[in-house]
Design an enzyme around this catalytic site. Structure first.
Site, PDB file in Angstrom:
ATOM      1  N   GLY A   1       0.831  -1.190   0.000  1.00 59.64           N
ATOM      2  CA  GLY A   1       0.000   0.000   0.000  1.00 59.64           C
ATOM      3  C   GLY A   1       0.866   1.240   0.000  1.00 59.64           C
TER       4      GLY A   1
ATOM      5  N   GLU B   1      19.269   2.593   4.725  1.00 58.72           N
ATOM      6  CA  GLU B   1      18.487   2.076   5.854  1.00 58.72           C
ATOM      7  C   GLU B   1      17.056   1.731   5.456  1.00 58.72           C
ATOM      8  OE1 GLU B   1      21.731   4.510   7.819  1.00 58.72           O
ATOM      9  OE2 GLU B   1      20.378   4.794   6.110  1.00 58.72           O
TER      10      GLU B   1
END
Length: 665
Positions: free
Chosen positions: A114, A410
């Site tokens: 999503g 990250e």
């Protein structure tokens, strides 16, 4: 009308009907991307609707999760446990067909998607895990794990930064098992993508070392079939197939407009769509018999493939019984017997050992016992102490490697860990500094929603990291992470608590575990004299009892536990009886029964002082209205840690001052 054209148009009209009935959703994407979805589910994807978790199935990710009616329709048609009534209850309370695909809510959804870019990056984790499983278990004549990872992505996915991070990593690692189709429809919520996005995506991905193909007509099924065939043949580079589509294809008034992106077409327009595709405009959720039979046959192909794989694995068990047993145990989610015997026990010592260093020792002690434990860092392995010293790095040349170099990515690391954690047989961890957990928040949250268990290792956890200063000193991150449902945050106080934190993390099943570790050294507490570190599993425990009836309870986590231990000693010298509670995990403590909570925090002892070098938010629950908190109320400063602790009040003298003030109230 040819059967494949009729099948594709059935997917389109089912999607349109579901969105219209819900009066909510995104009809345009399924209408434009239906040929891509059809080609995958009818011709290429290896899956078994009767066994949705088959280990060697191909993975499919709808990164453009807003177009989920495309996937729901195809799951229904190909025989998964998705009924026509489920399609009719799209986006309704307690429905399996949620507004975006949710793993675990409905069969056939490999990952919750999503937030754009996440599915794309999750697929990189799936691909890494497949390569690692194949290297560990495949043997000549026994290709147990040779599945591919497919995705359909959108313009929005291509704009999100995490996609660039993940694509760069995938190209570097030469993940040739990735095949992504890009639904290039040129439309986003605000209108044409030209208002914000006009780069050459194909050239960008070529620069990332991807194999790129371009299809100019998204309705050209043969072109899509051929492109996917070419992508499967390309085993070295990941593949991107850029497919020019028309959002809301078949809608006379909404095609190629933003109006079809996030809103129903409207009853009148739905009728026009059905007339365009040759369907009765007054009938809804129609599946022609020949289409039902076509997709049913497509779904049943996987049954034979699954059976053939089962037979192959049965032979594999005879030839390689130890490897087979290892895999069966790993994919079950259980850990090997006696693995906990490898957990180190650290002798009491005033010589200081950072919990990040203790964590590294623990990881290396247990790695040989748990072959599925793999992971790495965002270019910080030497600082986070997460290198598995006896094992190689995972590279394009060596897929057996258990050390991952995610680079300074990250966000992609977090998202890749999600895909890895969704692969049975793999227990992934990823490390960086606590401050950079901010870059990983979307995948942390999605892992929590799915209740899956990647292990996030965050070091340099407070102002104790010192001279790097305000930008690197986490203040608000602990409470921010604790606020996420289904997550377990553990901040151990010393080396032995760190070992137990790893035990809890590896045995935990229902959501991500976050280990929060120090840069600076801490004393190793005497377990013969004080509470046992095994009590960490309860979230909070009496580490050092008062001499006499406690008048006050001192509570801390991590590095501040040693501080309150010293304060307890000073208070005792002054005749003040203080109990010390180590509270490494709020979440674990909240799972305990009322009797245990009363034992640790008796209701009669309301004088309590919490000490943590982070935000004070949330501590009021534990200190009561008669307690107090020593915490960080501002950002830090750039200076040696010893100076910072004095400035911000993390000293024995300040703890004594606060404790006495509470007792004098």
């Amino acid at each position: 009308m040819k059967i494949e054209e009729l099948a594709i148009n059935t997917v389109r009209t089912l999607s349109v009907d579901a969105v219209q009935k819900a009066n909510s959703g995104h009809p345009g994407m399924p209408m434009g991307a239906a040929p891509m979805g059809h080609v995958l589910y009818a011709h290429y994807l290896k899956y078994n609707p009767k066994n949705p978790e088959w280990a060697n199935r191909d993975r499919f990710i709808l990164s453009a999760g807003h177009g989920c009616m495309l996937q729901y329709s195809l799951l229904h048609l190909t025989g998964f446990n998705v009924t026509l009534d489920d399609l009719k209850s799209f986006r309704q309370l307690n429905s399996k067909t949620a507004g975006h695909p949710e793993h675990g809510l409905i069969e056939g959804i490999d990952v919750t998607t999503g937030p754009l870019g996440q599915g794309f990056a999750n697929g990189v984790g799936f691909a890494i895990a497949q390569k690692n499983l194949a290297a560990r278990y495949n043997r000549p004549g026994f290709d147990l794990f040779d599945y591919k990872v497919y995705a359909i992505c959108s313009d929005g996915d291509m704009m999100e930064g995490v996609t660039s991070e993940a694509a760069s990593l995938a190209g570097h690692l030469e993940l040739g098992n990735l095949i992504y189709l890009y639904d290039d429809n040129h439309i986003s919520i605000e209108g044409s993508t030209d208002i914000a996005f006009n780069e050459d995506v194909a050239k960008r991905f070529e620069a990332y070392n991807w194999h790129v193909q371009v299809i100019e007509d998204g309705n050209d099924v043969n072109a899509i079939v051929n492109a996917v065939r070419n992508a499967k043949a390309e085993t070295q580079k990941p593949s991107l197939i850029k497919v020019r589509t028309q959002i809301a294809y078949g809608s006379p008034n909404k095609v190629n407009t933003a109006g079809s992106h996030g809103s129903p077409l409207g009853a009148d327009e739905v009728k026009l769509v059905k007339e365009f595709f040759g369907f009765n405009p007054d009938e809804f959720f129609v599946v022609p018999q020949e289409v039902a039979e076509f997709y049913k046959a497509a779904g049943e192909k996987g049954t034979a493939a699954n059976q053939k794989w089962d037979e192959l694995f049965a032979e594999y068990k005879k030839e390689f019984p130890e490897l087979a047993a290892e895999y069966e145990l790993a994919q079950s989610g259980a850990l090997p017997e006696n693995w906990k015997e490898a957990l180190p026990v650290f002798p009491a010592s005033k010589d200081k050992l950072a919990t990040r260093q203790a964590s590294g020792k623990v990881l290396n002690a247990i790695a040989g016992r748990i072959p599925g434990l793999i992971g790495g860092a965002a270019d910080l392995a030497p600082s986070t102490e997460t290198n598995l010293k006896e094992y190689n790095s995972f590279t394009s040349e060596d897929r057996t490697g258990r050390n991952f170099h995610f680079g300074i990515r990250e966000h992609a690391m977090g998202s890749a860990l999600v895909g890895m954690a969704l692969t049975k047989g793999v227990i992934p961890f990823g490390a960086t500094f606590l401050i950079f957990s901010e870059y990983m928040r979307p995948p942390i949250r999605l892992a929590a929603i799915m209740k899956i268990r990647p292990i996030f290792v965050y070091t340099h956890d407070s102002i104790g990291l010192g001279e790097d200063g305000t930008t690197h000193q986490p203040v608000e991150q602990l409470i921010s992470l604790r606020s996420i449902p289904n997550i377990t945050v553990i901040r151990p106080a010393d080396a032995n608590e760190t070992a137990q934190a790893w035990r809890v993390a590896l045995e935990h099943q229902d959501g991500p575990v976050v280990l929060v570790l120090t840069r600076q050294g801490l004393p190793v507490l005497d377990q013969e004299k004080y509470g046992k570190a095994e009590e960490l599993e309860k979230g909070a425990y009496i580490l050092s009892e008062a001499t006499g009836e406690p008048e006050i309870i001192l509570i801390a986590t991590g590095s501040e536990v040693a501080l309150i231990m010293n304060a307890q000693e000073k208070l005792q010298e002054e005749g003040i009886a203080a109990r010390v509670v180590s509270m490494p995990s709020w979440e674990l403590f909240e799972k305990q029964d009322a009797a245990y909570k009363e034992k640790v925090f008796p209701g009669a002892i309301r004088k309590r002082l919490a000490v943590e070098a982070g935000s004070p938010l949330g501590w009021h629950k534990y200190v009561t209205d008669e307690g107090d908190i020593i915490a960080m109320f501002t950002f830090g400063e750039s200076a040696p840690a010893e100076d910072l602790y004095k400035v911000f009040g993390f000293t024995v003298d300040h703890v004594l001052q606060k404790a006495k003030a509470l007792l004098e109230k």
